[in-house]
Scaffold this active site. Structure first.
Site, PDB file in Angstrom:
ATOM      1  N   TYR A  95       0.848  -1.252  -0.009  1.00 51.13           N
ATOM      2  CA  TYR A  95      -0.077   0.261   0.154  1.00 51.13           C
ATOM      3  C   TYR A  95       1.037   1.267   0.009  1.00 51.13           C
ATOM      4  CZ  TYR A  95      -3.738   3.439   1.452  1.00 51.13           C
ATOM      5  OH  TYR A  95      -4.304   4.449   1.401  1.00 51.13           O
ATOM      6  N   HIS A 103       1.409   4.080  -3.140  1.00 50.25           N
ATOM      7  CA  HIS A 103       1.420   5.556  -3.076  1.00 50.25           C
ATOM      8  C   HIS A 103       2.513   6.195  -3.349  1.00 50.25           C
ATOM      9  CE1 HIS A 103      -2.750   4.727  -1.191  1.00 50.25           C
ATOM     10  NE2 HIS A 103      -2.930   5.824  -1.423  1.00 50.25           N
ATOM     11  N   TYR A 118      -2.222  16.730   2.106  1.00 49.63           N
ATOM     12  CA  TYR A 118      -2.936  15.490   2.153  1.00 49.63           C
ATOM     13  C   TYR A 118      -1.832  14.391   2.817  1.00 49.63           C
ATOM     14  CZ  TYR A 118      -5.938  11.842  -0.229  1.00 49.63           C
ATOM     15  OH  TYR A 118      -6.581  10.704  -0.457  1.00 49.63           O
ATOM     16  N   TRP A 154      -6.842   4.121 -10.650  1.00 46.29           N
ATOM     17  CA  TRP A 154      -6.429   3.952  -9.622  1.00 46.29           C
ATOM     18  C   TRP A 154      -7.000   3.013  -8.534  1.00 46.29           C
ATOM     19  CZ3 TRP A 154      -1.872   4.881  -7.062  1.00 46.29           C
ATOM     20  CH2 TRP A 154      -1.857   4.868  -5.662  1.00 46.29           C
ATOM     21  N   TRP A 155      -8.391   3.283  -8.545  1.00 44.23           N
ATOM     22  CA  TRP A 155      -9.075   2.647  -7.665  1.00 44.23           C
ATOM     23  C   TRP A 155      -8.767   1.047  -7.945  1.00 44.23           C
ATOM     24  CZ3 TRP A 155     -14.279   5.385  -8.090  1.00 44.23           C
ATOM     25  CH2 TRP A 155     -14.397   6.457  -7.221  1.00 44.23           C
TER      26      TRP A 155
END
Length: 108
Positions: free
Chosen positions: A19, A23, A45, A80-81
């Site tokens: 994960y 990113h 963010y 991306w999802w």
């Protein structure tokens, strides 16, 4: 007006490192996604991970909520999802299951 958002998500066990890696790769592999976030005025963010539970806490500030919400309809976002879906709890459209948190305190 800038809106502060806090959200909870969940990453599946054994995928914590992946994960984080995905990113880190976002600016290179998904530059359209980064561009869309910037154009919507998303900034400050951050995503935090509780490795004991797999809980993700995302915090961001958004300058244009209409543009931010429109990102979900973009092909780059859907790609991306789909890329992230094997790692997380997702909805049928592969978007991450998110829980919006109400702000209860803020200090400038």
């Amino acid at each position: 007006m800038t809106v502060r958002l806090g959200q909870i998500m969940h990453v599946n066990p054994n995928y914590y490192d992946e994960y984080e890696k995905r990113h880190s790769d976002l600016p290179v592999k998904f530059p359209e996604m980064k561009k869309a976030l910037k154009e919507a005025g998303a900034h400050n963010y951050s995503i935090y991970l509780d490795k004991k539970t797999g809980t993700l806490f995302a915090y961001l500030e958004v300058d244009d909520m209409d543009k931010y919400k429109a990102i979900a309809e973009m092909d780059a976002c859907k790609e991306w999802w789909a890329y992230m879906a094997p790692l997380m709890d997702t909805n049928p459209d592969k978007s991450p299951v998110t829980f919006d948190l109400p702000e209860v305190f803020h200090l400038d």
